[in-house]
Design an enzyme around this catalytic site. Structure first.
Site, mmCIF file in Angstrom:
data_model
loop_
_atom_site.group_PDB
_atom_site.id
_atom_site.type_symbol
_atom_site.label_atom_id
_atom_site.label_comp_id
_atom_site.label_asym_id
_atom_site.label_seq_id
_atom_site.Cartn_x
_atom_site.Cartn_y
_atom_site.Cartn_z
ATOM 1 N N THR A 22 0.815 -1.213 0.000
ATOM 2 C CA THR A 22 0.000 0.000 0.000
ATOM 3 C C THR A 22 0.853 1.269 0.000
ATOM 4 O OG1 THR A 22 -1.426 1.291 1.489
ATOM 5 C CG2 THR A 22 -0.147 -0.427 2.513
ATOM 6 N N GLU A 43 0.389 3.529 1.932
ATOM 7 C CA GLU A 43 0.448 4.005 3.318
ATOM 8 C C GLU A 43 1.806 3.726 3.978
ATOM 9 O OE1 GLU A 43 -3.153 3.564 5.609
ATOM 10 O OE2 GLU A 43 -4.330 3.289 3.784
ATOM 11 N N TYR A 79 -1.756 -0.344 11.128
ATOM 12 C CA TYR A 79 -1.954 -1.017 9.835
ATOM 13 C C TYR A 79 -0.749 -0.798 8.932
ATOM 14 C CZ TYR A 79 -3.354 -1.425 4.927
ATOM 15 O OH TYR A 79 -3.384 -1.728 3.579
HETATM 16 P P1 NAD Z 1 -9.990 -6.991 2.382
HETATM 17 O O1 NAD Z 1 -9.997 -6.615 3.822
HETATM 18 O O2 NAD Z 1 -11.195 -6.752 1.541
HETATM 19 O O3 NAD Z 1 -9.660 -8.547 2.228
HETATM 20 C C1 NAD Z 1 -8.660 -9.189 2.949
HETATM 21 C C2 NAD Z 1 -8.780 -10.680 2.658
HETATM 22 O O4 NAD Z 1 -7.736 -11.354 3.368
HETATM 23 C C3 NAD Z 1 -10.102 -11.279 3.127
HETATM 24 O O5 NAD Z 1 -10.589 -12.197 2.178
HETATM 25 C C4 NAD Z 1 -9.722 -11.987 4.426
HETATM 26 O O6 NAD Z 1 -10.579 -13.076 4.749
HETATM 27 C C5 NAD Z 1 -8.314 -12.446 4.102
HETATM 28 N N1 NAD Z 1 -7.486 -12.661 5.306
HETATM 29 C C6 NAD Z 1 -7.354 -11.835 6.370
HETATM 30 N N2 NAD Z 1 -6.522 -12.387 7.264
HETATM 31 C C7 NAD Z 1 -6.102 -13.574 6.739
HETATM 32 C C8 NAD Z 1 -5.214 -14.576 7.184
HETATM 33 N N3 NAD Z 1 -4.592 -14.496 8.367
HETATM 34 N N4 NAD Z 1 -5.008 -15.649 6.394
HETATM 35 C C9 NAD Z 1 -5.660 -15.763 5.185
HETATM 36 N N5 NAD Z 1 -6.518 -14.847 4.738
HETATM 37 C C10 NAD Z 1 -6.731 -13.749 5.494
HETATM 38 O O7 NAD Z 1 -8.714 -6.281 1.788
HETATM 39 P P2 NAD Z 1 -8.449 -5.585 0.376
HETATM 40 O O8 NAD Z 1 -8.921 -4.194 0.434
HETATM 41 O O9 NAD Z 1 -8.922 -6.500 -0.696
HETATM 42 O O10 NAD Z 1 -6.853 -5.543 0.393
HETATM 43 C C11 NAD Z 1 -6.071 -6.601 -0.133
HETATM 44 C C12 NAD Z 1 -4.616 -6.246 -0.048
HETATM 45 O O11 NAD Z 1 -4.369 -5.036 -0.762
HETATM 46 C C13 NAD Z 1 -4.115 -5.993 1.369
HETATM 47 O O12 NAD Z 1 -2.838 -6.559 1.492
HETATM 48 C C14 NAD Z 1 -4.054 -4.484 1.480
HETATM 49 O O13 NAD Z 1 -3.056 -4.083 2.399
HETATM 50 C C15 NAD Z 1 -3.695 -4.098 0.065
HETATM 51 N N6 NAD Z 1 -4.144 -2.761 -0.365
HETATM 52 C C16 NAD Z 1 -5.433 -2.364 -0.165
HETATM 53 C C17 NAD Z 1 -5.851 -1.120 -0.628
HETATM 54 C C18 NAD Z 1 -7.267 -0.647 -0.454
HETATM 55 O O14 NAD Z 1 -7.559 0.523 -0.739
HETATM 56 N N7 NAD Z 1 -8.211 -1.484 -0.037
HETATM 57 C C19 NAD Z 1 -4.932 -0.279 -1.270
HETATM 58 C C20 NAD Z 1 -3.614 -0.731 -1.454
HETATM 59 C C21 NAD Z 1 -3.247 -1.975 -0.995
HETATM 60 P P1 TYD Z 2 -10.464 4.558 4.434
HETATM 61 O O1 TYD Z 2 -11.433 4.124 3.385
HETATM 62 O O2 TYD Z 2 -10.580 3.960 5.797
HETATM 63 O O3 TYD Z 2 -9.011 4.334 3.818
HETATM 64 P P2 TYD Z 2 -7.564 4.820 4.358
HETATM 65 O O4 TYD Z 2 -7.695 5.299 5.750
HETATM 66 O O5 TYD Z 2 -6.769 3.568 4.285
HETATM 67 O O6 TYD Z 2 -7.129 5.882 3.401
HETATM 68 O O7 TYD Z 2 -10.562 6.128 4.579
HETATM 69 C C1 TYD Z 2 -10.358 6.980 3.471
HETATM 70 C C2 TYD Z 2 -10.420 8.406 3.979
HETATM 71 O O8 TYD Z 2 -11.758 8.674 4.415
HETATM 72 C C3 TYD Z 2 -9.526 8.675 5.166
HETATM 73 O O9 TYD Z 2 -9.009 9.994 5.061
HETATM 74 C C4 TYD Z 2 -10.463 8.587 6.354
HETATM 75 C C5 TYD Z 2 -11.779 9.086 5.781
HETATM 76 N N1 TYD Z 2 -12.994 8.507 6.417
HETATM 77 C C6 TYD Z 2 -14.000 9.366 6.882
HETATM 78 O O10 TYD Z 2 -13.917 10.603 6.791
HETATM 79 N N2 TYD Z 2 -15.113 8.802 7.453
HETATM 80 C C7 TYD Z 2 -15.247 7.470 7.599
HETATM 81 O O11 TYD Z 2 -16.273 7.012 8.153
HETATM 82 C C8 TYD Z 2 -14.214 6.599 7.085
HETATM 83 C C9 TYD Z 2 -14.323 5.105 7.206
HETATM 84 C C10 TYD Z 2 -13.103 7.172 6.497
#
Ligand code: NAD
Ligand code: TYD
Length: 332
Positions: free
Chosen positions: A119, A121, A143
């Site tokens: 990420t 982040e 995180y």
């Molecule tokens: P998500 O929370 O939707 O899904 C996470 C998945 O991992 C779920 O299916 C959960 O059951 C599984 N999981 C959790 N713990 C586990 C464990 N111990 N063993 C096996 N499976 C497990 O997450 P997402 O948003 O799809 O993110 C996927 C990846 O992408 C993560 O590594 C996250 O850090 C990264 N990422 C997410 C974003 C975003 O905006 N959502 C952006 C950049 C990177």
């Molecule tokens: P989020 O979707 O949790 O992603 P991240 O914190 O990983 O960027 O949040 C996106 C942005 O939205 C972040 O600046 C926090 C803000 N936010 C709110 O203002 N209200 C909310 O209820 C949530 C969940 C996030």
């Protein structure tokens, strides 16, 4: 390719699996613990074509079984929500760090290619300009700290053992099937239900939005053409302050701005994320979906797929919401 996709039942992992099965005819095994964020429904369309193993990445026996004859491991599995990491970091350490270590060990024993999904982040917050892969790692939440720890461990397996590892760091993803604890799906579902939309602090924090299918494609490009030992940023084409995102969602849902409610800010809230993707552009990737179009199609998807989110909004999520925001959801 024969792939072990960890966390493939989640939001981004399932989009990646669907694309790899349909567009690349990959043989995919999904290993997923099915936490609150993981759902078999997310894989329904490709269910007959994949092998699914219910297990945790921190469990070496489950990982060894799932690895089978895979050529590569792609790791999406993680605890992913910043707010949950603030109230309970333990599971983040177990999954994001310990779990990554177990996967790396299996990859090392078998000589597998390893791709870590990471990420923006890990770089922390940036006032101006964009992070490149050379920017210092400066995570601020539990995180992002655990994701950074995992990235460093992955890099160490390249340097120390010569394992063919890569890291792909995405910016904020959005799209269908995202669990409604994250900003965009939360605001869409609240707007559709007539619940208030809780904006943290002044709402001027900026995120760099990337459509989920674009990220999945970027990860595929790194898997196929990425240089071992390297990290690649994968950033969205558009940035926007949260309050503007919320206003657009209200307008797309036909709801009134009076639903906006400013609530207490997140502790240690990162102000702005922004990624430069030029290194990944050099491998031939670029984002295809602009935010305006992707947001409209995401709103349409949630409006048309109540079967997907109704069980979430009527289940344990309601308790999470009440605990976190100090108010109940009006309707399910
Ligand atoms: P998500 O929370 O939707 O899904 C996470 C998945 O991992 C779920 O299916 C959960 O059951 C599984 N999981 C959790 N713990 C586990 C464990 N111990 N063993 C096996 N499976 C497990 O997450 P997402 O948003 O799809 O993110 C996927 C990846 O992408 C993560 O590594 C996250 O850090 C990264 N990422 C997410 C974003 C975003 O905006 N959502 C952006 C950049 C990177
Ligand atoms: P989020 O979707 O949790 O992603 P991240 O914190 O990983 O960027 O949040 C996106 C942005 O939205 C972040 O600046 C926090 C803000 N936010 C709110 O203002 N209200 C909310 O209820 C949530 C969940 C996030």
């Amino acid at each position: 390719m024969r792939l072990l996709v960890c966390g493939g039942a989640g939001f981004i992992g399932s989009a990646f699996v669907r694309a790899r099965v349909r567009e690349h005819a990959d043989q995919v095994t999904v290993l997923d613990k099915l936490t609150y964020a993981g759902r078999r429904e997310n894989l329904r369309e490709v269910d007959p074509d994949i092998r699914f193993v219910h297990g945790a990445i921190e469990d070496p026996i489950a990982v060894a079984d799932a690895a089978g004859d895979a050529e590569a491991i792609v790791n999406f599995a993680a605890e992913t929500h910043v707010d949950r990491s603030i109230t309970g970091p333990e599971e983040f350490i177990m999954t994001n760090m310990q779990g990554t270590h177990v996967l790396l060990e299996v990859a090392r024993e078998r000589g597998l290619r390893y791709l870590q999904v990471s990420t923006d982040e890990v770089y922390g917050s940036i006032e101006e300009g964009s992070f490149t892969e050379r920017s210092p790692l400066a995570p601020s939440s539990p995180y992002s700290a655990t994701k950074t720890g995992a990235d460093l461990l992955v890099a160490s397996y390249f340097h120390t053992y010569g394992l063919a590892t890569s890291i792909c760091r995405g910016s904020n993803n959005y799209g269908p099937r995202q669990y409604p604890e994250k900003l965009i799906p939360l605001m869409i579902l609240n707007a559709l239900a007539g619940d208030s939309l809780p904006v943290y602090g002044d709402g001027l924090q900026v995120r760099n939005w990337l459509f989920v299918e674009d990220f999945g494609r970027g990860i595929g490009v790194v898997l196929e053409r990425g240089e071992p030992g390297q990290a690649y940023n994968c950033g969205g084409p558009d940035e926007m302050p949260n309050i503007d995102v919320v206003r657009r969602i209200l307008s797309l849902c036909g709801a009134d701005e009076s639903l906006i409610e400013y609530v207490q800010d997140r502790p240690g809230h990162d102000r702005r994320y922004s990624l430069s993707s030029s290194k990944l552009n050099g491998l031939g990737w670029s984002a295809r979906m602009r935010f305006e179009d992707g947001l409209a199609s995401t709103v349409d998807w949630y409006r048309d797929n109540a079967w997907w989110w109704e069980p979430i909004r009527s289940g344990a999520y309601r308790e999470y919401y009440e605990r976190h925001y100090g108010r109940a959801l009006k309707s399910s």
